[in-house]
Design a protein around this motif. Structure first.
Motif, PDB file in Angstrom:
ATOM      1  N   CYS A  84       0.825  -1.212   0.000  1.00 53.08           N
ATOM      2  CA  CYS A  84       0.000   0.000   0.000  1.00 53.08           C
ATOM      3  C   CYS A  84       0.858   1.260   0.000  1.00 53.08           C
ATOM      4  O   CYS A  84       0.528   2.257  -0.666  1.00 53.08           O
ATOM      5  N   HIS A 119      -8.159  11.790  -3.578  1.00 56.56           N
ATOM      6  CA  HIS A 119      -9.159  10.947  -2.925  1.00 56.56           C
ATOM      7  C   HIS A 119      -8.720   9.475  -2.926  1.00 56.56           C
ATOM      8  O   HIS A 119      -8.931   8.751  -1.949  1.00 56.56           O
ATOM      9  N   THR A 120      -8.129   9.049  -4.042  1.00 51.75           N
ATOM     10  CA  THR A 120      -7.617   7.672  -4.105  1.00 51.75           C
ATOM     11  C   THR A 120      -6.500   7.468  -3.083  1.00 51.75           C
ATOM     12  O   THR A 120      -6.423   6.430  -2.412  1.00 51.75           O
ATOM     13  N   VAL A 123      -7.898   6.722   0.334  1.00 48.36           N
ATOM     14  CA  VAL A 123      -8.333   5.336   0.520  1.00 48.36           C
ATOM     15  C   VAL A 123      -7.135   4.438   0.789  1.00 48.36           C
ATOM     16  O   VAL A 123      -7.140   3.607   1.714  1.00 48.36           O
ATOM     17  N   VAL A 124      -6.086   4.602  -0.012  1.00 52.27           N
ATOM     18  CA  VAL A 124      -4.892   3.765   0.166  1.00 52.27           C
ATOM     19  C   VAL A 124      -4.235   4.070   1.511  1.00 52.27           C
ATOM     20  O   VAL A 124      -3.756   3.159   2.207  1.00 52.27           O
ATOM     21  N   ALA A 126      -5.741   4.962   4.181  1.00 54.29           N
ATOM     22  CA  ALA A 126      -6.535   4.303   5.225  1.00 54.29           C
ATOM     23  C   ALA A 126      -6.120   2.838   5.371  1.00 54.29           C
ATOM     24  O   ALA A 126      -6.059   2.301   6.486  1.00 54.29           O
ATOM     25  N   LEU A 127      -5.826   2.186   4.250  1.00 55.66           N
ATOM     26  CA  LEU A 127      -5.347   0.803   4.309  1.00 55.66           C
ATOM     27  C   LEU A 127      -3.986   0.727   5.003  1.00 55.66           C
ATOM     28  O   LEU A 127      -3.720  -0.197   5.773  1.00 55.66           O
TER      29      LEU A 127
END
Length: 261
Positions: A84, A119-120, A123-124, A126-127
């Motif tokens: 990630c 935004h992408t 998300v990454v 957050a992972l």
């Protein structure tokens, strides 16, 4: 601890910048967005470099051995985090060298694409945080006990009772080759017995080895021993010890002594 602090500060700066960047790309004119994004990039490069250096140092300390990456739960979670993190770096590179320059020529369309990329990244990121939480609750390989390998036998000892006397027979190291044979002799009251003479006979009938007889000199009250007694092969050796406790009494002790490989 210093590496953890540096790593945490760099991550906080990087991830904490995502939402403000997304907001300014939506609300500010492209020219102002370009100025602010370039200003952010100037700070982001050293921050990411510090993050990578601190992360590499922490990984080296916690994993200890590269083989732990595939053989431990910590290593598997670490692998997910690294995948990630690499994806984040790839998105950051695209943003810096491809999408940001387009703000000057493509205006609002470039801002929308850059905002979608941010935004992408959220998300990454957050992972990454999720995997980091997993690492925090999983013992790292460096804290796990090293494998324990079987050591060579330290010897064999047994107690034999005959005619009211007790003999503690010890053979060390109880492996093929030279061994120490020791006898500790006590009477019914537990006091050491001083024998006039003590000898040991060791045989291995299963291998066709007849008795090997050795005298055991006295070392201390009730203690008799001989070094360098050769037992050539492994097996259950039959041991007979004769203790001449008086001019008219000889006490025989018999024991089976396993000699390992």
């Amino acid at each position: 601890m210093p590496l953890v602090a540096l790593h945490g500060l760099a991550v906080a700066f990087w991830i904490g910048s995502f939402w403000p960047l997304a907001v300014l790309l939506r609300t500010e004119p492209p020219s102002e967005s370009l100025r602010l994004v370039r200003r952010f990039s100037g700070w982001a490069v050293p921050a990411v470099a510090a993050l990578l250096l601190a992360g590499a140092g922490l990984s080296a300390v916690q994993l200890a051995d590269p083989r732990a990456i595939l053989t431990t739960a910590y290593g598997q979670i670490w692998t997910g985090k690294i995948v990630c993190a690499l994806a984040l770096l790839a998105l950051a590179a695209v943003n810096r060298w491809r999408l940001t320059p387009r703000l000057e020529t493509m205006g609002g369309q470039a801002a929308a694409r850059l905002r979608a990329s941010v935004h992408t990244e959220m998300v990454v990121a957050a992972l990454v945080v999720l995997f980091t939480a997993g690492l925090g609750t999983t013992p790292p390989p460096r804290t796990q006990a090293p494998p324990v390998f079987a050591e060579k036998p330290a010897g064999f000892s047994t107690a034999v009772v005959a005619r009211g006397r007790t003999a503690i027979v010890t053979v060390t190291p109880a492996t093929p080759g030279a061994n120490r044979v020791e006898l500790r002799l006590t009477g019914p009251d537990g006091a050491p017995v001083d024998a006039l003479e003590v000898s040991a006979e060791l045989a291995l009938p299963a291998a066709g080895i007849e008795g090997i007889t050795r005298p055991l000199p006295k070392l201390a009250p009730g203690v008799y021993a001989a070094d360098g007694v050769t037992l050539p092969v492994a097996g259950a050796w039959a041991v007979r010890l004769d203790a001449l406790v008086s001019d008219f009494e000889k006490v025989p002790f018999r024991a089976a002594v396993p000699i390992g490989r």
